[in-house]
Write a protein that holds these residues in place. Structure first.
Motif, mmCIF file in Angstrom:
data_model
loop_
_atom_site.group_PDB
_atom_site.id
_atom_site.type_symbol
_atom_site.label_atom_id
_atom_site.label_comp_id
_atom_site.label_asym_id
_atom_site.label_seq_id
_atom_site.Cartn_x
_atom_site.Cartn_y
_atom_site.Cartn_z
ATOM 1 N N ILE A 136 -5.976 -89.058 1.314
ATOM 2 C CA ILE A 136 -6.185 -87.674 0.879
ATOM 3 C C ILE A 136 -5.985 -87.559 -0.633
ATOM 4 N N GLY A 137 -4.961 -88.262 -1.137
ATOM 5 C CA GLY A 137 -4.783 -88.312 -2.585
ATOM 6 C C GLY A 137 -5.975 -88.934 -3.281
ATOM 7 N N GLY A 138 -6.563 -89.964 -2.653
ATOM 8 C CA GLY A 138 -7.764 -90.585 -3.205
ATOM 9 C C GLY A 138 -8.937 -89.624 -3.269
ATOM 10 N N TYR A 139 -9.039 -88.723 -2.273
ATOM 11 C CA TYR A 139 -10.105 -87.709 -2.284
ATOM 12 C C TYR A 139 -9.988 -86.821 -3.516
ATOM 13 N N PHE A 140 -8.795 -86.291 -3.774
ATOM 14 C CA PHE A 140 -8.605 -85.399 -4.923
ATOM 15 C C PHE A 140 -8.801 -86.142 -6.239
ATOM 16 N N LEU A 141 -8.401 -87.406 -6.276
ATOM 17 C CA LEU A 141 -8.601 -88.200 -7.488
ATOM 18 C C LEU A 141 -10.087 -88.421 -7.757
ATOM 19 N N THR A 142 -10.851 -88.682 -6.695
ATOM 20 C CA THR A 142 -12.299 -88.863 -6.847
ATOM 21 C C THR A 142 -12.959 -87.594 -7.377
ATOM 22 N N VAL A 143 -12.564 -86.451 -6.829
ATOM 23 C CA VAL A 143 -13.130 -85.171 -7.265
ATOM 24 C C VAL A 143 -12.832 -84.918 -8.743
ATOM 25 N N ARG A 144 -11.665 -85.319 -9.199
ATOM 26 C CA ARG A 144 -11.303 -85.091 -10.593
ATOM 27 C C ARG A 144 -11.988 -86.076 -11.538
ATOM 28 N N LEU B 192 -12.073 -95.128 2.608
ATOM 29 C CA LEU B 192 -13.516 -95.045 2.403
ATOM 30 C C LEU B 192 -14.021 -93.644 2.717
ATOM 31 N N VAL B 193 -13.577 -93.068 3.829
ATOM 32 C CA VAL B 193 -13.993 -91.715 4.203
ATOM 33 C C VAL B 193 -13.556 -90.717 3.131
ATOM 34 N N ALA B 194 -12.315 -90.831 2.678
ATOM 35 C CA ALA B 194 -11.798 -89.891 1.677
ATOM 36 C C ALA B 194 -12.576 -89.988 0.367
ATOM 37 N N ALA B 195 -12.843 -91.214 -0.092
ATOM 38 C CA ALA B 195 -13.577 -91.395 -1.343
ATOM 39 C C ALA B 195 -15.019 -90.905 -1.209
ATOM 40 N N CYS B 196 -15.627 -91.133 -0.037
ATOM 41 C CA CYS B 196 -16.995 -90.646 0.200
ATOM 42 C C CYS B 196 -17.051 -89.116 0.167
ATOM 43 N N LEU B 197 -16.042 -88.470 0.749
ATOM 44 C CA LEU B 197 -16.001 -87.011 0.734
ATOM 45 C C LEU B 197 -15.891 -86.484 -0.698
ATOM 46 N N GLY B 198 -15.086 -87.164 -1.516
ATOM 47 C CA GLY B 198 -14.972 -86.759 -2.914
ATOM 48 C C GLY B 198 -16.281 -86.888 -3.657
ATOM 49 N N LEU B 199 -17.047 -87.928 -3.361
ATOM 50 C CA LEU B 199 -18.360 -88.111 -3.996
ATOM 51 C C LEU B 199 -19.375 -87.130 -3.442
ATOM 52 N N LEU B 200 -19.303 -86.863 -2.137
ATOM 53 C CA LEU B 200 -20.273 -85.975 -1.500
ATOM 54 C C LEU B 200 -20.136 -84.543 -2.002
ATOM 55 N N VAL B 201 -18.970 -84.173 -2.486
ATOM 56 C CA VAL B 201 -18.777 -82.839 -3.072
ATOM 57 C C VAL B 201 -19.785 -82.585 -4.191
ATOM 58 N N TYR B 202 -20.133 -83.641 -4.918
ATOM 59 C CA TYR B 202 -21.100 -83.508 -6.017
ATOM 60 C C TYR B 202 -22.489 -84.019 -5.639
#
Length: 436
Positions: A87-95, A302-312
């Motif tokens: 989950i932390g990886g998701y927020f880091l990817t978004v930033r 992988l799922v968390a990082a993909c979600l962060g990328l999919l936001v954009y």
């Protein structure tokens, strides 16, 4: 050097490569705009609501099983720690994506969206190769988590590190491909090179379980394949990495299909770790449980990082993922399928990619004329896509179900991906105890 690289990128996109979608500020509904701080920064739109809804649908079966299936306390605790780190990886990817986008544009690593050609959105410069951020965040989470579960003398540690090395190698080679625009014959070789660490360190079995209806004909229940099994592993890596890359060209499709498959893998792992399948009484049971744990520890980041990328990257996309992402994602899925010993199940999860590859074979091998790109045609007035006669799943869906918007097309393809994963679970349940 940077100018030459940027020129190659610009020429590749202007010539009509299978580049991925860009953002159209007029089409962005229910999005949060991030205003650029300088002229070099792109206008980024977050599609958080749409992505979180997709995440809820994909992850609901996994979380239900995770909470209801009885697992060992230590295993469940490690899974939840890995989940929190993911989950932390998701927020880091978004930033990080908006920051990386600015620097990529400065180096002229951008493309134009051919699926919006003729509209204002088709003239926007969209930063390319943002799969690099996703891969870096994924590797960071996976490496930091390593000492939490794996002791220095853990039996799985060499294979875990080898898997991460393969993924890192493939991420690098994918970025090289985005920069240099390598020909297809070279793209087929790259995954084979990246898979070498995994093939060299692999210490698991090289036998296959013969289906029960065929055991009488073969005369045994187990068949030793030796080096042929490792050859199969290498071919599986080549297929997984390139199949995600081939089924592409629509906003959010590359990341979306990876997300659906990864969530299906997570559900399968937890299901196989339940007591109805696993009693953790014999050394073989312990190895099977650790194999599925290994898969979960890589799939959650992988799922968390993909979600962060999919936001954009969801329609209208503000970034292109590039071959960097498709190679990295395909390698990550191949690694867990091989080391988790469920490569047959993984191939069923990849059924849309298998169909797309087989259908595309005449064009991929130049038996039938293959254009530079094989994308649908876009009508700027209606904003609808029309399928061409090119032989891939994207155009086949448009010819079968009619013209539609790019977002609708992506949703249809992802629903088909999810349906294939459901079929895999149904077949697994029906054939259980009879086939194997």
């Amino acid at each position: 050097m940077a100018r030459n690289v940027g020129g190659a990128q610009k020429r590749r996109k202007e010539e009509g490569a299978d580049y991925k979608p860009s953002a159209d500020p007029k089409d962005g509904k229910d999005t949060k705009d991030i205003k650029p701080k300088s002229d070099d920064a792109p206008v980024m739109t977050r599609k958080t609501k749409q992505v979180l809804l997709l995440a809820a649908l994909c992850l609901a079966p996994y979380f239900y099983q995770l909470l209801t299936v009885e697992l060992q306390e230590g295993v469940k605790r490690s899974i939840f720690i890995n989940l929190l780190m993911s989950i932390g990886g998701y927020f880091l990817t978004v930033r990080l994506i908006p920051v990386a986008s600015k620097y990529l544009l400065r180096k002229n690593m951008f493309g134009y969206d051919i699926n919006k050609k003729g509209s204002e959105a088709g003239t926007l410069k969209v930063p390319e190769s943002l799969g690099l951020v996703t891969g870096i965040v994924f590797l960071a989470v996976a490496i930091v988590f390593q000492p939490i579960f794996f002791t220095p003398d853990h039996a799985w540690l060499p294979e875990y590190n080898a898997g991460l090395m393969c993924i890192c190698f493939m991420l690098f080679l994918g970025f090289v491909d985005d920069v240099l625009d390598l020909p297809w014959r070279v793209k087929l070789v790259l995954p084979s090179i990246a898979a070498l660490p995994l093939l060299m360190v692999y210490a698991g079995h090289t036998t296959i379980l013969i289906p029960k209806p065929m055991q009488g004909l073969v005369g045994t229940s187990l068949l030793e394949l030796g080096w042929i099994y490792k050859l199969y592993m290498g071919l599986l890596v080549v297929f997984c990495t390139n199949s995600v890359n081939i089924l592409a060209g629509v906003n959010g499709l590359e990341v979306g299909q990876t997300l659906v498959i990864a969530c299906a893998v997570l559900s399968f792992n937890v299901m196989r770790m339940g007591k109805q399948y696993l009693y953790v009484e014999t050394p073989e049971d312990i190895l099977r449980q650790e194999a599925h744990c290994f898969s979960i520890f890589l799939m959650q980041p992988l799922v968390a990082a993909c979600l962060g990328l999919l936001v954009y990257n969801w329609y209208p996309s503000s970034v292109f993922v590039g071959d960097t992402f498709t190679y990295f994602a395909g390698m990550a899925l191949a690694v867990v399928g091989i080391l988790g010993h469920f490569s047959e199940t993984l191939l069923v999860f990849f059924l849309p990619q298998v169909i797309n590859f087989l259908y595309s074979t005449p064009q991929l091998f130049k038996i039938v004329y293959c254009p530079r790109h094989r994308l649908p045609s876009f009508d700027p007035k209606t904003k609808l896509l029309t399928g061409s006669n090119d032989m891939n799943l994207v155009n086949l869906f448009l010819r079968t179900f009619g013209r539609c918007t790019e977002q609708t097309l992506c949703i249809r393809l992802l629903l088909f991906q999810a349906l294939c994963c459901v079929i895999c679970f149904v077949l697994h349940k029906l054939l259980e105890g009879w086939y194997k």
